[in-house]
Design a protein around this motif. Sequence first.
Motif, PDB file in Angstrom:
ATOM      1  N   ALA A 125      68.985  73.161  50.615  1.00  0.00           N
ATOM      2  CA  ALA A 125      70.343  73.372  50.106  1.00  0.00           C
ATOM      3  C   ALA A 125      71.363  72.767  51.071  1.00  0.00           C
ATOM      4  CB  ALA A 125      70.602  74.866  49.910  1.00  0.00           C
ATOM      5  N   HIS A 126      71.164  72.982  52.355  1.00  0.00           N
ATOM      6  CA  HIS A 126      72.066  72.419  53.369  1.00  0.00           C
ATOM      7  C   HIS A 126      72.042  70.889  53.333  1.00  0.00           C
ATOM      8  CE1 HIS A 126      74.067  71.757  57.194  1.00  0.00           C
ATOM      9  NE2 HIS A 126      72.997  71.102  57.617  1.00  0.00           N
ATOM     10  N   LEU A 127      70.855  70.310  53.252  1.00  0.00           N
ATOM     11  CA  LEU A 127      70.750  68.849  53.215  1.00  0.00           C
ATOM     12  C   LEU A 127      71.380  68.278  51.948  1.00  0.00           C
ATOM     13  CD1 LEU A 127      67.189  68.290  54.726  1.00  0.00           C
ATOM     14  CD2 LEU A 127      69.426  68.016  55.833  1.00  0.00           C
ATOM     15  N   ARG A 128      71.267  68.983  50.838  1.00  0.00           N
ATOM     16  CA  ARG A 128      71.926  68.528  49.606  1.00  0.00           C
ATOM     17  C   ARG A 128      73.440  68.543  49.775  1.00  0.00           C
ATOM     18  NH1 ARG A 128      70.323  71.197  44.249  1.00  0.00           N
ATOM     19  NH2 ARG A 128      71.729  69.573  43.545  1.00  0.00           N
ATOM     20  N   ALA A 129      73.966  69.593  50.390  1.00  0.00           N
ATOM     21  CA  ALA A 129      75.416  69.676  50.597  1.00  0.00           C
ATOM     22  C   ALA A 129      75.890  68.533  51.494  1.00  0.00           C
ATOM     23  CB  ALA A 129      75.793  71.027  51.187  1.00  0.00           C
ATOM     24  N   CYS A 130      75.147  68.236  52.547  1.00  0.00           N
ATOM     25  CA  CYS A 130      75.500  67.121  53.431  1.00  0.00           C
ATOM     26  C   CYS A 130      75.445  65.800  52.667  1.00  0.00           C
ATOM     27  CB  CYS A 130      74.567  67.076  54.635  1.00  0.00           C
ATOM     28  SG  CYS A 130      74.745  68.490  55.741  1.00  0.00           S
ATOM     29  N   ALA A 131      74.413  65.635  51.849  1.00  0.00           N
ATOM     30  CA  ALA A 131      74.288  64.408  51.058  1.00  0.00           C
ATOM     31  C   ALA A 131      75.429  64.285  50.049  1.00  0.00           C
ATOM     32  CB  ALA A 131      72.931  64.375  50.354  1.00  0.00           C
ATOM     33  N   TRP A 160      78.713  63.453  52.459  1.00  0.00           N
ATOM     34  CA  TRP A 160      78.680  62.159  53.144  1.00  0.00           C
ATOM     35  C   TRP A 160      78.378  61.021  52.181  1.00  0.00           C
ATOM     36  CZ3 TRP A 160      75.350  64.764  57.435  1.00  0.00           C
ATOM     37  CH2 TRP A 160      76.168  65.631  58.170  1.00  0.00           C
ATOM     38  N   GLY A 161      77.573  61.303  51.147  1.00  0.00           N
ATOM     39  CA  GLY A 161      77.317  60.279  50.135  1.00  0.00           C
ATOM     40  C   GLY A 161      78.573  59.925  49.355  1.00  0.00           C
ATOM     41  N   SER A 162      79.400  60.931  49.056  1.00  0.00           N
ATOM     42  CA  SER A 162      80.644  60.632  48.344  1.00  0.00           C
ATOM     43  C   SER A 162      81.591  59.826  49.220  1.00  0.00           C
ATOM     44  CB  SER A 162      81.316  61.905  47.839  1.00  0.00           C
ATOM     45  OG  SER A 162      81.824  62.675  48.907  1.00  0.00           O
ATOM     46  N   CYS A 163      81.536  60.050  50.528  1.00  0.00           N
ATOM     47  CA  CYS A 163      82.350  59.225  51.436  1.00  0.00           C
ATOM     48  C   CYS A 163      81.901  57.768  51.383  1.00  0.00           C
ATOM     49  CB  CYS A 163      82.262  59.754  52.864  1.00  0.00           C
ATOM     50  SG  CYS A 163      83.111  61.334  53.111  1.00  0.00           S
ATOM     51  N   ILE A 164      80.592  57.544  51.362  1.00  0.00           N
ATOM     52  CA  ILE A 164      80.074  56.172  51.265  1.00  0.00           C
ATOM     53  C   ILE A 164      80.577  55.519  49.983  1.00  0.00           C
ATOM     54  CG2 ILE A 164      77.972  54.807  50.893  1.00  0.00           C
ATOM     55  CD1 ILE A 164      76.557  56.740  52.880  1.00  0.00           C
ATOM     56  N   GLU A 165      80.495  56.242  48.878  1.00  0.00           N
ATOM     57  CA  GLU A 165      80.955  55.684  47.606  1.00  0.00           C
ATOM     58  C   GLU A 165      82.445  55.360  47.652  1.00  0.00           C
ATOM     59  OE1 GLU A 165      79.737  57.921  44.148  1.00  0.00           O
ATOM     60  OE2 GLU A 165      77.747  58.238  45.023  1.00  0.00           O
ATOM     61  N   GLN A 166      83.232  56.234  48.255  1.00  0.00           N
ATOM     62  CA  GLN A 166      84.670  55.979  48.344  1.00  0.00           C
ATOM     63  C   GLN A 166      84.966  54.788  49.243  1.00  0.00           C
ATOM     64  OE1 GLN A 166      87.034  59.446  49.250  1.00  0.00           O
ATOM     65  NE2 GLN A 166      88.948  58.302  49.161  1.00  0.00           N
ATOM     66  N   LEU A 167      84.236  54.673  50.344  1.00  0.00           N
ATOM     67  CA  LEU A 167      84.408  53.529  51.242  1.00  0.00           C
ATOM     68  C   LEU A 167      84.138  52.207  50.538  1.00  0.00           C
ATOM     69  CD1 LEU A 167      82.733  54.863  54.465  1.00  0.00           C
ATOM     70  CD2 LEU A 167      84.891  53.657  54.397  1.00  0.00           C
ATOM     71  N   LEU A 168      83.186  52.230  49.622  1.00  0.00           N
ATOM     72  CA  LEU A 168      82.824  51.003  48.913  1.00  0.00           C
ATOM     73  C   LEU A 168      83.740  50.707  47.732  1.00  0.00           C
ATOM     74  CD1 LEU A 168      78.955  51.409  49.060  1.00  0.00           C
ATOM     75  CD2 LEU A 168      80.348  49.718  50.298  1.00  0.00           C
ATOM     76  N   SER A 169      84.454  51.714  47.247  1.00  0.00           N
ATOM     77  CA  SER A 169      85.312  51.484  46.085  1.00  0.00           C
ATOM     78  C   SER A 169      86.784  51.292  46.443  1.00  0.00           C
ATOM     79  CB  SER A 169      85.174  52.640  45.089  1.00  0.00           C
ATOM     80  OG  SER A 169      85.681  53.837  45.646  1.00  0.00           O
ATOM     81  N   GLU A 170      87.161  51.605  47.685  1.00  0.00           N
ATOM     82  CA  GLU A 170      88.557  51.476  48.107  1.00  0.00           C
ATOM     83  C   GLU A 170      88.625  50.696  49.416  1.00  0.00           C
ATOM     84  OE1 GLU A 170      90.566  55.276  48.348  1.00  0.00           O
ATOM     85  OE2 GLU A 170      89.352  56.060  46.701  1.00  0.00           O
ATOM     86  N   ASP A 171      89.731  50.022  49.623  1.00  0.00           N
ATOM     87  CA  ASP A 171      89.951  49.314  50.886  1.00  0.00           C
ATOM     88  C   ASP A 171      90.515  50.278  51.919  1.00  0.00           C
ATOM     89  OD1 ASP A 171      89.031  46.840  50.058  1.00  0.00           O
ATOM     90  OD2 ASP A 171      90.973  46.276  49.228  1.00  0.00           O
ATOM     91  N   HIS A 172      89.765  50.496  52.957  1.00  0.00           N
ATOM     92  CA  HIS A 172      90.103  51.356  54.078  1.00  0.00           C
ATOM     93  C   HIS A 172      90.833  52.643  53.664  1.00  0.00           C
ATOM     94  CE1 HIS A 172      91.130  52.731  58.065  1.00  0.00           C
ATOM     95  NE2 HIS A 172      90.245  51.847  58.506  1.00  0.00           N
TER      96      HIS A 172
END
Length: 157
Positions: A45-51, A54-66
């Motif tokens: 459950a903890h690892l899913r929450a981290c994913a 942090w996974g949503s941050c990766i997606e946002q980094l790739l969809s927006e400029d800085h």
Amino acid sequence: MELDEILDRLRNAPLQMAIIGIDATPKQLRAAPAPDEWSAVDILAHLRACADVWGSCIEQLLSEDHPTIRAVSPRRWIKQTNYRELEFHLSLDAFIRQRSNLMNIVEPLPPEAYARAATITGAGRPIERTVRSFAQRLVVHERPHIRQMARAANVRL
């Protein structure tokens, strides 16, 4: 850590968790090895929450400029989920789907895309993080928790 190693670890983490799930009973997966310790279900459950976070941050980094991203604590985020109540295998299936989606996003990226950055606020002084640093953070964080999960379920990896 080299990018190939980061990607290999991201790819292989669900397999290691699946091995634990195959070799343990539902009772083992739900049992905490000692008071104030997490069961394998709690760790997943903890690892899913981290994913999620942090996974949503990766997606946002790739969809927006800085972008500027407000930090979200995975420990706070988990309180908004039912991850702790789910059976191990249902939660693992969701984690596997999530990781597969992340791998579909990050594996085909050209090397320079891993340098895409964001400013992270809300957790002290603003800091810069990149796609690569978030991916590396996931694998560095998951590795000891997977070993902890195996110990909690009394399974050898």
